[in-house]
Design an enzyme around this catalytic site. Structure first.
Site, short mmCIF file in Angstrom:
data_model
loop_
_atom_site.label_atom_id
_atom_site.label_comp_id
_atom_site.label_asym_id
_atom_site.label_seq_id
_atom_site.Cartn_x
_atom_site.Cartn_y
_atom_site.Cartn_z
N CYS A 180 -49.87 39.79 -43.02
CA CYS A 180 -49.86 38.69 -41.80
C CYS A 180 -51.38 38.49 -41.11
O CYS A 180 -52.21 39.47 -41.59
CB CYS A 180 -49.09 39.06 -40.57
SG CYS A 180 -49.15 40.53 -39.71
N GLU A 186 -47.75 33.84 -30.78
CA GLU A 186 -48.27 33.15 -31.81
C GLU A 186 -47.46 31.78 -32.56
O GLU A 186 -46.41 32.11 -32.41
CB GLU A 186 -48.50 34.18 -33.04
CG GLU A 186 -49.40 35.49 -32.66
CD GLU A 186 -49.53 36.28 -33.77
OE1 GLU A 186 -50.67 37.00 -33.76
OE2 GLU A 186 -48.56 36.53 -34.70
#
Length: 192
Positions: A67, A116
């Site tokens: 990620c 996010e």
């Protein structure tokens, strides 16, 4: 060495500025752009990683392959390719947009908030692709069956974003069958 910047977003997922990554992750982390990637080999196995124990946020949790955060002006494809190379030494992959609209909030044990818009992509690689993990980023990296991945989602040592992503990925079937969701629902702040 340049300070890594994240892209800050408004409620409509439009870019409204940038901020230093390290200084931005705290108890009141601003909403920002990120991504998650699942590396899948031609046998349908998924590369699952354990975050480095030295990571400030969520150290030692098991999660997807990699990620990260697209930098200002960086497209999703370029950001994913950059992080796959940096974290796992993997290059030459084919990418598919799987969950372009994914977003989440999660709080770590120390109170740090993750906040996010985090599109999810699949990276396809041949079976036997070597992995060279960066120990500053990745503690462990293992090829798992899809059933093992599903089982991990029910265990507390998995990351909160992994559990939320698996809830959306599981109905799509085997990772090799995940359909291309395209780029139409990517946030306005991000190009493919």
């Amino acid at each position: 060495m340049a300070v890594e910047e994240i892209v800050l977003l408004n409620a409509d997922d439009e870019a409204v500025g940038t901020a230093p990554k390290a200084a931005s992750h705290h108890r009141d982390t601003p909403y920002h752009l990120a991504f998650s990637c699942y590396v899948v080999d031609t046998e349908g196995r998924v590369l699952i990683t354990r975050r480095a124990l030295s990571k400030r946020t969520f150290p030692g949790v098991w999660t997807g392959s990699c990620c990260g955060h697209p930098g200002p002006g960086e497209g999703l494809r370029d950001a994913v390719l950059r992080r796959l190379q940096d974290e796992l030494g993997i290059s030459g992959v084919s990418l598919t947009s799987v969950l372009p609209a994914f977003q989440y909030r999660a709080v770590a044990e120390d109170g740090t908030l993750e906040n996010e818009r985090c599109p999810v992509v699949r990276a396809d690689v041949p079976a036997g692709t070597p992995v060279r993990r960066n120990p500053d980023e990745v503690e462990d990296a293992e090829w798992w069956t899809w059933q093992q991945c599903l089982d991990l989602a029910g265990r507390p040592e998995s990351s909160p974003w992994y559990r939320l992503q698996l809830a959306e990925l599981a109905p799509l079937g085997s990772p090799l069958d995940w359909p291309d969701a395209g780029s139409a629902t990517l946030p306005p702040a991000l190009t493919w």
